[in-house]
Design a protein around this motif. Structure first.
Motif, PDB file in Angstrom:
ATOM      1  N   MET A   1      46.970 128.658  18.657  1.00 20.55           N
ATOM      2  CA  MET A   1      46.244 127.742  17.775  1.00 20.55           C
ATOM      3  C   MET A   1      45.199 127.070  18.636  1.00 20.55           C
ATOM      4  O   MET A   1      45.527 126.370  19.602  1.00 20.55           O
ATOM      5  CB  MET A   1      47.185 126.690  17.180  1.00 20.55           C
ATOM      6  N   GLY A   2      43.954 127.303  18.252  1.00 21.36           N
ATOM      7  CA  GLY A   2      42.888 126.663  18.997  1.00 21.36           C
ATOM      8  C   GLY A   2      41.555 127.259  18.607  1.00 21.36           C
ATOM      9  O   GLY A   2      41.495 128.336  18.017  1.00 21.36           O
ATOM     10  N   GLY A   3      40.500 126.532  18.928  1.00 14.08           N
ATOM     11  CA  GLY A   3      39.160 127.026  18.686  1.00 14.08           C
ATOM     12  C   GLY A   3      38.758 126.969  17.221  1.00 14.08           C
ATOM     13  O   GLY A   3      39.512 126.495  16.361  1.00 14.08           O
ATOM     14  N   ALA A   4      37.551 127.441  16.965  1.00 14.92           N
ATOM     15  CA  ALA A   4      37.005 127.465  15.607  1.00 14.92           C
ATOM     16  C   ALA A   4      35.763 128.346  15.622  1.00 14.92           C
ATOM     17  O   ALA A   4      35.057 128.395  16.628  1.00 14.92           O
ATOM     18  CB  ALA A   4      36.632 126.055  15.161  1.00 14.92           C
ATOM     19  N   ILE A   5      35.537 129.025  14.506  1.00 19.76           N
ATOM     20  CA  ILE A   5      34.232 129.686  14.346  1.00 19.76           C
ATOM     21  C   ILE A   5      33.230 128.612  13.930  1.00 19.76           C
ATOM     22  O   ILE A   5      32.105 128.573  14.401  1.00 19.76           O
ATOM     23  CB  ILE A   5      34.292 130.779  13.251  1.00 19.76           C
ATOM     24  N   GLY A   6      33.674 127.739  13.052  1.00 17.67           N
ATOM     25  CA  GLY A   6      32.797 126.702  12.506  1.00 17.67           C
ATOM     26  C   GLY A   6      32.979 125.375  13.219  1.00 17.67           C
ATOM     27  O   GLY A   6      33.048 125.310  14.450  1.00 17.67           O
ATOM     28  N   THR A   7      33.128 124.335  12.422  1.00 20.79           N
ATOM     29  CA  THR A   7      33.100 122.984  12.983  1.00 20.79           C
ATOM     30  C   THR A   7      34.332 122.660  13.835  1.00 20.79           C
ATOM     31  O   THR A   7      35.411 123.238  13.634  1.00 20.79           O
ATOM     32  CB  THR A   7      32.949 121.960  11.836  1.00 20.79           C
ATOM     33  N   GLY A   8      34.178 121.733  14.779  1.00 22.61           N
ATOM     34  CA  GLY A   8      35.292 121.300  15.609  1.00 22.61           C
ATOM     35  C   GLY A   8      36.027 120.119  14.990  1.00 22.61           C
ATOM     36  O   GLY A   8      35.733 119.710  13.860  1.00 22.61           O
ATOM     37  N   ASN A   9      37.011 119.588  15.745  1.00 23.82           N
ATOM     38  CA  ASN A   9      37.653 118.336  15.312  1.00 23.82           C
ATOM     39  C   ASN A   9      37.640 117.292  16.439  1.00 23.82           C
ATOM     40  O   ASN A   9      37.290 116.137  16.222  1.00 23.82           O
ATOM     41  CB  ASN A   9      39.071 118.573  14.755  1.00 23.82           C
ATOM     42  N   ALA A  10      37.940 117.706  17.670  1.00 24.93           N
ATOM     43  CA  ALA A  10      37.888 116.757  18.787  1.00 24.93           C
ATOM     44  C   ALA A  10      36.445 116.302  19.009  1.00 24.93           C
ATOM     45  O   ALA A  10      36.182 115.137  19.316  1.00 24.93           O
ATOM     46  CB  ALA A  10      38.450 117.402  20.048  1.00 24.93           C
ATOM     47  N   SER A  11      35.523 117.238  18.877  1.00 26.86           N
ATOM     48  CA  SER A  11      34.097 116.902  18.889  1.00 26.86           C
ATOM     49  C   SER A  11      33.453 117.699  17.764  1.00 26.86           C
ATOM     50  O   SER A  11      34.117 118.506  17.108  1.00 26.86           O
ATOM     51  CB  SER A  11      33.459 117.275  20.232  1.00 26.86           C
ATOM     52  N   ALA A  12      32.159 117.496  17.574  1.00 26.26           N
ATOM     53  CA  ALA A  12      31.477 118.205  16.480  1.00 26.26           C
ATOM     54  C   ALA A  12      31.609 119.712  16.639  1.00 26.26           C
ATOM     55  O   ALA A  12      31.659 120.453  15.660  1.00 26.26           O
ATOM     56  CB  ALA A  12      30.008 117.793  16.452  1.00 26.26           C
ATOM     57  N   SER A  13      31.715 120.162  17.895  1.00 22.79           N
ATOM     58  CA  SER A  13      31.697 121.606  18.127  1.00 22.79           C
ATOM     59  C   SER A  13      33.021 122.160  18.633  1.00 22.79           C
ATOM     60  O   SER A  13      33.200 123.377  18.634  1.00 22.79           O
ATOM     61  CB  SER A  13      30.598 121.936  19.148  1.00 22.79           C
ATOM     62  N   ALA A  14      33.943 121.316  19.096  1.00 17.25           N
ATOM     63  CA  ALA A  14      35.131 121.829  19.795  1.00 17.25           C
ATOM     64  C   ALA A  14      36.428 121.387  19.130  1.00 17.25           C
ATOM     65  O   ALA A  14      36.575 120.229  18.723  1.00 17.25           O
ATOM     66  CB  ALA A  14      35.125 121.346  21.246  1.00 17.25           C
ATOM     67  N   GLU A  15      37.340 122.321  19.074  1.00 13.73           N
ATOM     68  CA  GLU A  15      38.697 122.046  18.579  1.00 13.73           C
ATOM     69  C   GLU A  15      39.506 121.391  19.706  1.00 13.73           C
ATOM     70  O   GLU A  15      39.316 121.705  20.889  1.00 13.73           O
ATOM     71  CB  GLU A  15      39.328 123.378  18.120  1.00 13.73           C
ATOM     72  N   PHE A  16      40.470 120.551  19.361  1.00 14.82           N
ATOM     73  CA  PHE A  16      41.193 119.721  20.334  1.00 14.82           C
ATOM     74  C   PHE A  16      41.860 120.524  21.464  1.00 14.82           C
ATOM     75  O   PHE A  16      41.691 120.198  22.645  1.00 14.82           O
ATOM     76  CB  PHE A  16      42.263 118.887  19.599  1.00 14.82           C
ATOM     77  N   ASN A  17      42.651 121.555  21.135  1.00 13.69           N
ATOM     78  CA  ASN A  17      43.405 122.255  22.188  1.00 13.69           C
ATOM     79  C   ASN A  17      42.469 122.898  23.211  1.00 13.69           C
ATOM     80  O   ASN A  17      42.784 122.944  24.402  1.00 13.69           O
ATOM     81  CB  ASN A  17      44.318 123.331  21.588  1.00 13.69           C
TER      82      ASN A  17
END
Ligand code: BDR
Ligand code: CA
Length: 317
Positions: free
Chosen positions: A153-169
């Motif tokens: 579980m990690g990353g994203a093709i689209g928007t992030g959550n920890a930052s605008a571009s990055a997923e938390f993990n």
């Protein structure tokens, strides 16, 4: 004959939704939960470890070894997510304290031994920053031969959550995530694009609490605590969805893409850059970027109703 249960090791930063994944792993007849390793993330490692032990204790799975790993990312100082998971990481719930302590062995060494000793190749399911797993693969690359696949579980093709571009993990430890995607192991990225789609409603969570079955009851309380925190009447099963995809891979659509992790940008550090260009287009371009040299399976669609039902039925039965 039914297929034998898939041997899995979870790497967690428990975490409300890691706790949901632990409850799914603890109760699924389709998984053989070999071990759980802990890493910094949603809360500090010294909180992740008791949370993990207590959740397994509550589910009656004191047979599953738990090992503590790294307490900080490879490069940056650790940061946490108490606003999402509460000060204690499990939504403020008070659980009876497990009567055991973690293994004496460090999680990285525990992973090395357990994977090398396993009769059947292991499916590794990291649900947290990838520090333990990257360290394992760097220091002990011989384990790769006995890893069936990684579903993280990690990353994203689209928007992030920890930052605008990055997923938390991934944002917690971008260097570690970049090592894992380049490791040459068959890997599935269960990113925010699908993570955000698998939810449970308030009546469903209340029905879990009413079952009086320990795993279901705790899952219901965790889900209700999360709804309370966000002021909503439904909430995500989060990390448990990534584990559901190990139980029922056909309900997840993935597509092979080159993926690397951005390590530099002020606005984009920790972004998973997924190259979705057709080869015919990419190959005609001037070399604007170095070759990505790695292809993993990126989750694009999820049968969310299926994973919701799988989760509710498994923890209840
Ligand atoms: C991921 O980060 C944590 O908050 C959750 O436990 C999940 O693993 C989502 O970005
Ligand atoms: Ca997690």
């Amino acid at each position: 004959m039914p297929p034998s249960p898939t041997p899995v090791i979870l790497d967690v930063d428990t975490g409300v939704d890691d706790a949901l994944a632990l409850l799914l792993a603890a109760t699924s007849p389709h998984l053989n939960l070999i071990a759980v390793t802990c890493v910094h993330g949603n809360v500090t490692l010294d909180q992740v470890v008791p949370n993990t032990l207590n959740v397994l204790h509550h589910a009656g799975r004191t047979d599953v070894p738990v090992a503590a790993g790294l307490d900080r990312p490879l490069v940056e100082p650790p940061r946490h997510a108490r606003g999402v998971h509460g000060d204690n990481g499990i939504g403020g719930l008070e659980l009876p304290t497990a009567t055991r302590t973690p293994e004496d062995t460090h999680a990285v060494e525990y992973l090395r031994r357990t994977i090398l000793d396993a009769q059947q190749p292991i499916t590794l399911v990291p649900l947290a920053p990838l520090t333990n797993i990257a360290t394992l693969l760097t220091e002990h690359p011989e384990v790769k031969a006995n890893i069936e696949r990684i579903v993280f579980m990690g990353g994203a093709i689209g928007t992030g959550n920890a930052s605008a571009s990055a997923e938390f993990n991934v944002r917690q430890d971008p260097e570690a995530a970049d090592i894992v995607v380049q490791a040459g192991i068959p890997t599935t990225m269960y990113g925010l694009d699908v993570f955000h789609q698998v939810a449970v409603t308030r009546p469903q969570a209340e029905a879990l609490v009413a079952t009086n079955r320990p795993a279901a009851e705790l899952a219901g309380r965790l889900l209700l605590a999360q709804m309370q925190n966000y002021g909503r009447d439904s909430t995500l099963i989060g990390d448990a969805g990534a584990l559901a995809s190990v139980i029922e891979p056909n309900a997840l659509t993935t597509s092979p893409h080159p993926v690397r992790v951005e390590l530099d940008g002020a606005w984009t550090r920790g972004q998973t850059v997924v190259d979705q260009r057709p080869h015919a287009t990419a190959d005609r371009e001037e070399p604007w970027q170095p070759p990505m040299n790695t292809t993993i399976h990126v989750a694009t669609h999820v049968d969310h109703a299926r994973y919701q039902q799988l989760f509710l039925e498994t923890v209840t039965n």
